[in-house]
Design an enzyme around this catalytic site. Structure first.
Site, mmCIF file in Angstrom:
data_model
loop_
_atom_site.group_PDB
_atom_site.id
_atom_site.type_symbol
_atom_site.label_atom_id
_atom_site.label_comp_id
_atom_site.label_asym_id
_atom_site.label_seq_id
_atom_site.Cartn_x
_atom_site.Cartn_y
_atom_site.Cartn_z
ATOM 1 N N SER A 240 11.907 7.101 7.705
ATOM 2 C CA SER A 240 10.818 7.076 9.455
ATOM 3 C C SER A 240 11.887 5.258 9.625
ATOM 4 O O SER A 240 12.045 4.593 8.914
ATOM 5 C CB SER A 240 9.711 6.974 9.111
ATOM 6 O OG SER A 240 9.226 6.064 11.081
ATOM 7 N N GLU B 231 1.012 -1.176 -0.123
ATOM 8 C CA GLU B 231 0.390 0.529 0.469
ATOM 9 C C GLU B 231 1.467 1.259 -0.007
ATOM 10 O O GLU B 231 1.651 1.072 0.775
ATOM 11 C CB GLU B 231 -0.854 0.149 1.502
ATOM 12 C CG GLU B 231 -2.318 -1.157 0.758
ATOM 13 C CD GLU B 231 -2.657 -0.990 2.608
ATOM 14 O OE1 GLU B 231 -3.706 -1.413 2.155
ATOM 15 O OE2 GLU B 231 -2.263 -0.345 3.369
ATOM 16 N N CYS C 72 3.084 8.532 1.258
ATOM 17 C CA CYS C 72 3.910 7.923 1.569
ATOM 18 C C CYS C 72 4.457 6.375 0.653
ATOM 19 O O CYS C 72 3.183 6.128 0.352
ATOM 20 C CB CYS C 72 3.034 7.895 3.180
ATOM 21 S SG CYS C 72 3.625 6.416 4.430
ATOM 22 N N CYS D 87 -1.340 6.799 10.203
ATOM 23 C CA CYS D 87 -0.080 6.018 11.094
ATOM 24 C C CYS D 87 -0.525 4.862 11.236
ATOM 25 O O CYS D 87 -1.677 4.788 12.213
ATOM 26 C CB CYS D 87 0.424 7.365 11.928
ATOM 27 S SG CYS D 87 1.385 6.800 12.761
ATOM 28 N N SER E 143 11.050 6.412 15.819
ATOM 29 C CA SER E 143 9.429 6.409 15.598
ATOM 30 C C SER E 143 10.292 5.245 18.032
ATOM 31 O O SER E 143 10.511 4.522 18.075
ATOM 32 C CB SER E 143 8.962 4.538 15.355
ATOM 33 O OG SER E 143 8.673 4.920 14.406
ATOM 34 N N GLY F 144 7.347 -1.963 6.433
ATOM 35 C CA GLY F 144 8.530 -1.555 6.463
ATOM 36 C C GLY F 144 9.355 -0.872 7.747
ATOM 37 O O GLY F 144 9.201 0.017 7.454
ATOM 38 N N CYS G 9 6.009 -4.214 15.759
ATOM 39 C CA CYS G 9 4.957 -3.103 17.449
ATOM 40 C C CYS G 9 4.383 -3.081 18.129
ATOM 41 O O CYS G 9 3.332 -4.018 15.994
ATOM 42 C CB CYS G 9 5.701 -1.996 16.394
ATOM 43 S SG CYS G 9 7.088 -1.471 16.085
ATOM 44 N N CYS H 187 6.814 -6.788 7.377
ATOM 45 C CA CYS H 187 7.542 -5.995 8.195
ATOM 46 C C CYS H 187 7.702 -6.699 9.731
ATOM 47 O O CYS H 187 6.738 -7.563 10.169
ATOM 48 C CB CYS H 187 6.771 -4.865 8.760
ATOM 49 S SG CYS H 187 8.188 -4.134 10.163
ATOM 50 N N CYS I 179 0.638 -1.762 15.798
ATOM 51 C CA CYS I 179 0.833 -1.053 14.058
ATOM 52 C C CYS I 179 0.231 -2.271 12.886
ATOM 53 O O CYS I 179 1.170 -3.349 13.234
ATOM 54 C CB CYS I 179 2.135 -0.539 13.731
ATOM 55 S SG CYS I 179 2.604 -0.464 11.922
#
Length: 345
Positions: free
Chosen positions: A190, A91, A104, A333, A213, A158, A115, A111, A118
């Site tokens: 990021s 995406e 973005c 986010c 982050s 990722g 986290c 990933c 997420c």
């Protein structure tokens, strides 16, 4: 057949020289591919017909297929589901801001960072994206919107610093005169805290923005929320951040997702202020966005966010509040995630 956008300019030049073409042909090809986003070799009318035929046999001009498009109610955010050649999909998000147009970009399929809040880490990591697959996310958005992209943030699915080499080739094309010629200052990478990647990036002294982050002010809480902290605890991470600022002289951004009853207390705010003291940085507060299969929500009542922000400001920390776009289409986010193309076809 490979995507020609996966090659650096030097690699394109080497390939053409081996075909007994003059070196200047590389810039001609690059402008068609990276600047104009050409989707047909036949359009490249300043190249010899025989060369176009040879290139067509060896390379594709895109590595993604637009599979699905969602537009937010306000019309300022568009999310794209992009199919890849191996049946996976990623995406990307196009956002209209007052200061410009931002894409973005995802840097991996899935990933492995884990986290807890997420969506991107659900299902784990499949593979890294190639430079062309990242560049094509930008080109699809720009082509669809009919508006020039001015900013790119590597904040999609990722961990960019785990795909360092490919990301650097992507950024080379993005900032080059033969490409979109974006300013380095309009690019943000990021990371959730991959210390070797931060130090490696620092050595390059690129004038981009690094967003770390953070999400917790102490090791106990951060190791629970952001598992990479077990490998690179806060002492190492903050040392790397200070070295990054020293070498680049660039202000750091610390991303901090506020989770109700988890990391949004006044004591957490005070710990955070102490952690970042004396560092050229600002803290970007992000009330948690809803993610299916995740129990976390934004602070309630919302005034808790204002209290957290006030504690930081009184300690002399520069603070901003993330203006969230696209939450109604799961494009905000923490909401992007790995997709499998077959689920939609």
């Amino acid at each position: 057949m490979g995507n020609i956008k996966d090659l650096s300019l030097a690699q394109i030049k080497d390939y053409l020289v081996r075909m007994n073409e003059p070196p200047y042909r590389a810039l001609q090809v690059a402008r068609w591919v990276f600047q104009r986003g050409c989707l047909s070799w036949e359009e490249m009318t300043d190249l010899p017909k025989e060369l176009r035929a040879e290139l067509k046999e060896q390379f594709s001009l895109t590595g993604v297929t637009l599979w699905q498009k969602q537009v937010s109610r306000r019309g300022d955010t568009v999310k794209y589901l992009l199919g890849l050649g191996d049946g996976q999909a990623v995406e990307a998000v196009f956002m209209r801001h007052r200061y410009g147009r931002t894409v973005c970009v995802s840097s991996q399929v899935g990933c492995r960072m884990g986290c807890l809040f997420c969506a991107s880490t659900i299902g784990g990591l499949v593979r890294n994206l190639s430079p062309g697959e990242m560049y094509d996310q930008v080109m699809v958005a720009q082509r669809d919107a009919g508006e020039r992209v001015s900013h790119v943030v590597l904040m999609g699915t990722g961990e960019p610093l785990e795909n360092y080499e490919q990301v650097m080739v992507f950024l080379e094309h993005l900032t080059a005169p033969y490409g979109l010629h974006l300013s380095w200052r309009h690019i943000t990478i990021s990371t959730c805290g991959v210390v070797p990647g931060i130090l490696r990036l620092a050595e390059r002294r690129l004038p981009l923005t690094l967003a770390v982050s953070l999400h917790a002010p102490n090791d106990e809480l951060r190791s629970r929320l952001v598992p990479v902290n077990r490998r690179y605890p806060l002492k190492e991470l903050m040392a790397a951040c200070r070295e990054y600022v020293r070498l680049t002289r660039r202000r750091l951004t610390f991303e901090y997702v506020l989770l109700d009853g988890v990391n949004d207390s006044v004591s957490c705010a005070r710990e955070l202020a102490y952690l970042v003291r004396g560092l050229l940085c600002h803290v970007n507060l992000i009330p948690a966005n809803p993610v299916p299969d995740r129990p976390f929500v934004a602070p309630s009542p919302p005034e808790r966010v204002a209290v957290f922000k006030r504690v930081l400001e009184r300690a002399g920390v520069k603070v901003t509040m993330r203006r969230e776009l696209g939450a109604d289409i799961d494009a905000a986010c923490g909401q992007l995630r790995r997709r499998v193309l077959g689920l939609y076809g």
